[in-house]
Scaffold this active site. Sequence first.
Site, PDB file in Angstrom:
ATOM      1  N   HIS A 129      24.849 -20.064  16.582  1.00 42.52           N
ATOM      2  CA  HIS A 129      25.555 -19.020  16.089  1.00 42.52           C
ATOM      3  C   HIS A 129      27.113 -18.892  16.791  1.00 42.52           C
ATOM      4  O   HIS A 129      27.703 -18.023  16.488  1.00 42.52           O
ATOM      5  CB  HIS A 129      24.836 -17.785  16.500  1.00 42.52           C
ATOM      6  CG  HIS A 129      25.150 -16.660  15.654  1.00 42.52           C
ATOM      7  ND1 HIS A 129      25.867 -15.497  15.929  1.00 42.52           N
ATOM      8  CD2 HIS A 129      24.848 -16.561  14.058  1.00 42.52           C
ATOM      9  CE1 HIS A 129      25.853 -14.508  14.985  1.00 42.52           C
ATOM     10  NE2 HIS A 129      25.411 -15.126  13.908  1.00 42.52           N
ATOM     11  N   LYS A 131      31.057 -19.322  17.363  1.00 37.48           N
ATOM     12  CA  LYS A 131      32.246 -19.314  16.443  1.00 37.48           C
ATOM     13  C   LYS A 131      33.630 -19.492  17.214  1.00 37.48           C
ATOM     14  O   LYS A 131      34.038 -18.761  17.600  1.00 37.48           O
ATOM     15  CB  LYS A 131      32.418 -17.668  15.504  1.00 37.48           C
ATOM     16  CG  LYS A 131      31.201 -17.385  14.864  1.00 37.48           C
ATOM     17  CD  LYS A 131      31.101 -16.123  14.474  1.00 37.48           C
ATOM     18  CE  LYS A 131      29.865 -15.836  13.803  1.00 37.48           C
ATOM     19  NZ  LYS A 131      28.643 -15.548  14.884  1.00 37.48           N
ATOM     20  N   ASP A 136      43.611 -29.543  20.025  1.00 36.59           N
ATOM     21  CA  ASP A 136      44.120 -30.402  20.780  1.00 36.59           C
ATOM     22  C   ASP A 136      43.664 -29.930  22.533  1.00 36.59           C
ATOM     23  O   ASP A 136      44.731 -30.427  23.226  1.00 36.59           O
ATOM     24  CB  ASP A 136      45.761 -30.266  20.617  1.00 36.59           C
ATOM     25  CG  ASP A 136      46.190 -31.156  19.421  1.00 36.59           C
ATOM     26  OD1 ASP A 136      45.705 -31.854  18.855  1.00 36.59           O
ATOM     27  OD2 ASP A 136      47.164 -30.377  18.711  1.00 36.59           O
TER      28      ASP A 136
END
Length: 185
Positions: A129, A131, A136
């Site tokens: 779950h 996010k 870079d």
Amino acid sequence: DHRDLHLSLRRQRQMCIRDRGWLEKVVTTLAHERQKSGDATSEAWFSPKANCVSRINELIRGARKQIEICVFTITDDRISDCIVDAHARGIQGKVISDDDKATDLGSDVYNLKARGVPVRTDSVPDHMHHKYAIFDRRLLLTGSYNWTRSASKVNEDNFIVTDDASLLQQFGRHFDQLWDEFARD
């Protein structure tokens, strides 16, 4: 800071001229003044009012070497298309997502894989779950914002973008751990 904002606005304007709605994007950029905390620079974005998709795509387009994405789901084609474009530019991209959400109607996860972007999913009954995304290993995006159309249009969500070295190191290690953990033989 003013020079960075000026350069950011200049780049934003150049990208937006190609799109309609460039004025809205410039105003949105101005509305998200960066906050300096110690050595780290951070910014906060809130949906549905802010143009979060544009900021995510700006970060994807700005990547020079690699993008590491660890998200519950991706259903917003505007973001998926930008990821594929980065892959075509030679940017090393990796996506980790939830196995259950990857097969949902409208999910772009396996479409990304079919278009050559390395993708791994979990294989446990619980949800992956997270996010977050790392660009870079210089910028981190993290928050409650799902990479979906509904998040951009109606959901009350948020994310931050930061260059905090300690957070980048921790999230980078976590991404590497999950990438290895979700490898299939």
